[in-house]
Design a protein around this motif. Structure first.
Motif, PDB file in Angstrom:
ATOM      1  N   GLY A 113      57.833  36.592  46.344  1.00 38.17           N
ATOM      2  CA  GLY A 113      58.807  35.521  46.188  1.00 38.17           C
ATOM      3  C   GLY A 113      59.103  35.279  44.722  1.00 38.17           C
ATOM      4  O   GLY A 113      59.008  36.182  43.884  1.00 38.17           O
ATOM      5  N   THR A 118      53.658  33.696  45.589  1.00 38.50           N
ATOM      6  CA  THR A 118      54.465  33.389  46.766  1.00 38.50           C
ATOM      7  C   THR A 118      55.060  34.671  47.345  1.00 38.50           C
ATOM      8  O   THR A 118      55.136  35.695  46.680  1.00 38.50           O
ATOM      9  CB  THR A 118      55.616  32.409  46.440  1.00 38.50           C
ATOM     10  OG1 THR A 118      56.509  33.013  45.511  1.00 38.50           O
ATOM     11  CG2 THR A 118      55.087  31.087  45.913  1.00 38.50           C
ATOM     12  N   CYS A 119      55.474  34.580  48.587  1.00 34.64           N
ATOM     13  CA  CYS A 119      56.123  35.708  49.250  1.00 34.64           C
ATOM     14  C   CYS A 119      57.329  35.185  50.020  1.00 34.64           C
ATOM     15  O   CYS A 119      57.492  33.978  50.207  1.00 34.64           O
ATOM     16  CB  CYS A 119      55.143  36.422  50.180  1.00 34.64           C
ATOM     17  SG  CYS A 119      54.504  35.401  51.502  1.00 34.64           S
ATOM     18  N   LEU A 120      58.158  36.115  50.464  1.00 38.73           N
ATOM     19  CA  LEU A 120      59.341  35.728  51.216  1.00 38.73           C
ATOM     20  C   LEU A 120      58.951  35.246  52.610  1.00 38.73           C
ATOM     21  O   LEU A 120      57.993  35.734  53.210  1.00 38.73           O
ATOM     22  CB  LEU A 120      60.312  36.902  51.320  1.00 38.73           C
ATOM     23  CG  LEU A 120      60.882  37.422  50.004  1.00 38.73           C
ATOM     24  CD1 LEU A 120      61.869  38.557  50.272  1.00 38.73           C
ATOM     25  CD2 LEU A 120      61.554  36.313  49.214  1.00 38.73           C
ATOM     26  N   THR A 158      60.403  30.735  50.654  1.00 45.22           N
ATOM     27  CA  THR A 158      59.133  31.317  50.243  1.00 45.22           C
ATOM     28  C   THR A 158      57.986  30.469  50.760  1.00 45.22           C
ATOM     29  O   THR A 158      58.174  29.327  51.177  1.00 45.22           O
ATOM     30  CB  THR A 158      59.014  31.413  48.703  1.00 45.22           C
ATOM     31  OG1 THR A 158      59.118  30.104  48.154  1.00 45.22           O
ATOM     32  CG2 THR A 158      60.089  32.311  48.113  1.00 45.22           C
TER      33      THR A 158
END
Length: 175
Positions: A113, A118-120, A158
């Motif tokens: 992200g 963070t990530c999507l 995110t």
């Protein structure tokens, strides 16, 4: 742009795609991680592509709206599973109202992200869970085979790569 799949294995492991169901009975989401006992996460896009060939041999193509579905998901009735209880209650009472418009949160841990922590993720709303079968095998366990139908009401955003005590989804800001 953030890196894609920074994990050691060059192929993305299935465990890096997580699905959470909102199992709350209030307006505040209570995200329950799904997947224990499930052998496959497959989301069919069901893209409707129409091809027309005219008299000169030219091909025109038109794409319809995808209707994503997860078909034949085998959910075992596990101790403490709130989603399992919601589905059992819907089946037992013949009242599908609680599984007609659910919220599902999808987490893509392999796609970074805005920050390295963070990530999507994407929030899917008005998701319908359709019960196909109440299942049980000799010497096995009871469960349900369900289809999960997405309504294309999607919010991207995110969330933290590592889950904490609470699940936090941050929607992308409007452009």
């Amino acid at each position: 742009m953030a890196e894609f799949n920074t994990y050691a294995n060059p192929k993305v492991e299935t465990k890096r795609f997580k699905i959470y169901a909102d199992v709350s009975t209030t307006d505040t989401p209570e995200w329950e991680l799904q997947g224990r006992g499930i052998e496959s996460w497959t989301i069919e896009e069901n893209s409707d592509v129409e091809k027309t060939t005219d008299v000169l041999g030219y091909v025109d193509m038109e794409r319809g709206t995808a209707q994503p579905t997860q078909s034949g998901v085998a959910l075992k009735l596990r101790k403490g599973s709130k989603l399992g209880q919601i589905i059992f209650d819907a089946w037992f009472k013949r009242d599908n109202s609680k599984i007609d418009a659910m919220k599902i949160l999808q987490k893509f841990e392999f796609a970074d992200g805005a920050t390295e922590n963070t990530c999507l993720a994407r929030l899917e709303e008005d998701v319908m869970i359709a019960i196909n079968n109440f299942t049980g095998e000799a010497g096995g366990y009871l469960g349900f085979e369900v289809d999960i139908h997405y309504a294309n009401k999607t919010t991207t955003g995110t969330m933290p790569k590592v889950d904490g005590a609470t699940i936090t989804f941050t929607p992308d800001s409007a452009a």
